[in-house]
Scaffold this active site. Sequence first.
Site, PDB file in Angstrom:
ATOM      1  N   SER A   1       0.805  -1.223   0.000  1.00  0.00           N
ATOM      2  CA  SER A   1       0.000   0.000   0.000  1.00  0.00           C
ATOM      3  C   SER A   1       0.836   1.270   0.000  1.00  0.00           C
ATOM      4  O   SER A   1       0.296   2.365  -0.101  1.00  0.00           O
ATOM      5  CB  SER A   1      -0.953   0.009   1.203  1.00  0.00           C
ATOM      6  OG  SER A   1      -0.234   0.184   2.388  1.00  0.00           O
TER       7      SER A   1
ATOM      8  N   LYS B   1       0.573   4.359   6.527  1.00  0.00           N
ATOM      9  CA  LYS B   1      -0.165   5.130   5.520  1.00  0.00           C
ATOM     10  C   LYS B   1       0.284   6.586   5.573  1.00  0.00           C
ATOM     11  O   LYS B   1       0.987   6.998   6.491  1.00  0.00           O
ATOM     12  CB  LYS B   1      -1.672   5.077   5.814  1.00  0.00           C
ATOM     13  CG  LYS B   1      -2.310   3.689   5.746  1.00  0.00           C
ATOM     14  CD  LYS B   1      -2.458   3.192   4.313  1.00  0.00           C
ATOM     15  CE  LYS B   1      -3.064   1.797   4.259  1.00  0.00           C
ATOM     16  NZ  LYS B   1      -2.171   0.738   4.808  1.00  0.00           N
TER      17      LYS B   1
END
Lengths: 206, 206
Positions: free
Chosen positions: A128, A165
């Site tokens: 990610s 993230k």
Amino acid sequence: MKKLTKSQARVADYIGKFIDEKSYSPTYKEIAGHFKVNVNAIQQAISALIKKGSLEKVSGIARGLRVRDNSPEDMNKVKNNLIVIPLYGNVAAGEPVFADDNIEGYIAVEKPRRSRGELFSVTVRGDSMTEKKIIEKDKLIVRKQNTASDGEIVVALLDDEVTVKVFRANGGTPYLQPANNKYDPIRRPFKILGIVVGLTRDYSVV
Amino acid sequence: MKKLTKSQARVADYIGKFIDEKSYSPTYKEIAGHFKVNVNAIQQAISALIKKGSLEKVSGIARGLRVRDNSPEDMNKVKNNLIVIPLYGNVAAGEPVFADDNIEGYIAVEKPRRSRGELFSVTVRGDSMTEKKIIEKDKLIVRKQNTASDGEIVVALLDDEVTVKVFRANGGTPYLQPANNKYDPIRRPFKILGIVVGLTRDYSVV
DNA sequence: AAATATACTGTATATTTATACACTGTATAT
DNA sequence: ATATACAGTGTATAAATATACAGTATATTT
């Protein structure tokens, strides 16, 4: 650093290993005992070693020998400026991340100059964050804190899982943005564990 | 490790710093002298510190004190397994890369298990390796060797400049492949300096 | 050929150093 | 109340340790 004779090298070697192992210098008598020679043979050998720059000695005190470190000064600065930080694993639902039980190992990093806060490390899982050039198995160096600014890469606890993230907070409710357009922004509740200050990658592991 | 009194903590601290600085333990008298108290006050403090697990002592020898390292064993394994490697800068035309003059600093890395060969480090410049998730200012950990296999990331000398590319050798003449489709394969002569085995990134620098 | 470095033995000694014993007094547990 | 830990002073001493001096003998340099 002049060249040592075989005998001198043996003595220097013994002293070095002795200190490494016991953390204090041997006495003349101990060295002499080991080589089964007279103390004065050692006195002379040590004088020679000092003259040749291999040894240092603080006179008049017991066990005052030091092997001279001939690595560049800058190298020692690095050596002295290292800290070892815990590498945490992922967690089973509800378990605390920063538990000793959850320490998978340790990694060494150079102490950041502005070393406010505590550092820890986690291993990246998944893809990610590839657009931020962070890939699976990278080990992130993270400063423990529970706030972040827009755009910072954070390690957060999301659905009882540790995740990496980009933190977004431009106006509305803060959310987590994956750095891979395969994935959508995450707008569920999360808890910031720290912000990423560095990473290490080991290709022999990948 | 039981809790220390203020006085005990001061003594322990003094001993630790003394050893750090001078590399040998202080004597009871030296410690007593520093705190301007009687030797026996120190004898007792040290007994307490040993009992509480903060200090270790080899009895009967001079300067035999040791501050007890309370970090987990695994942490020490890491500490003992570190090496400091030189970080080389880029080079002016024709200059040798591996010259002491060209050492910009040192970085510490964990010794690879199969530590054949010598390691060094270079700082990445440019964006030719972004598809391999290597970005500007990353510090590469490189094993010095002059051969490589197809697909390995190599540090090479190309036109008297140090560069990082993917090494390609499937059949024809080996060539260097940037990991960024902005750039074309390089088919000029080059010399392999080493293969990339790891990297470190510091976001506070970027 | 003389000087110097090496590699020792053997002896002696002044310090350095760890360590033990006798006491005093305060604070903190049990 | 009575131990027990703490924080000291003061004194004494055996053992540990560095260091100096007097030699012997060989190899290496100048």
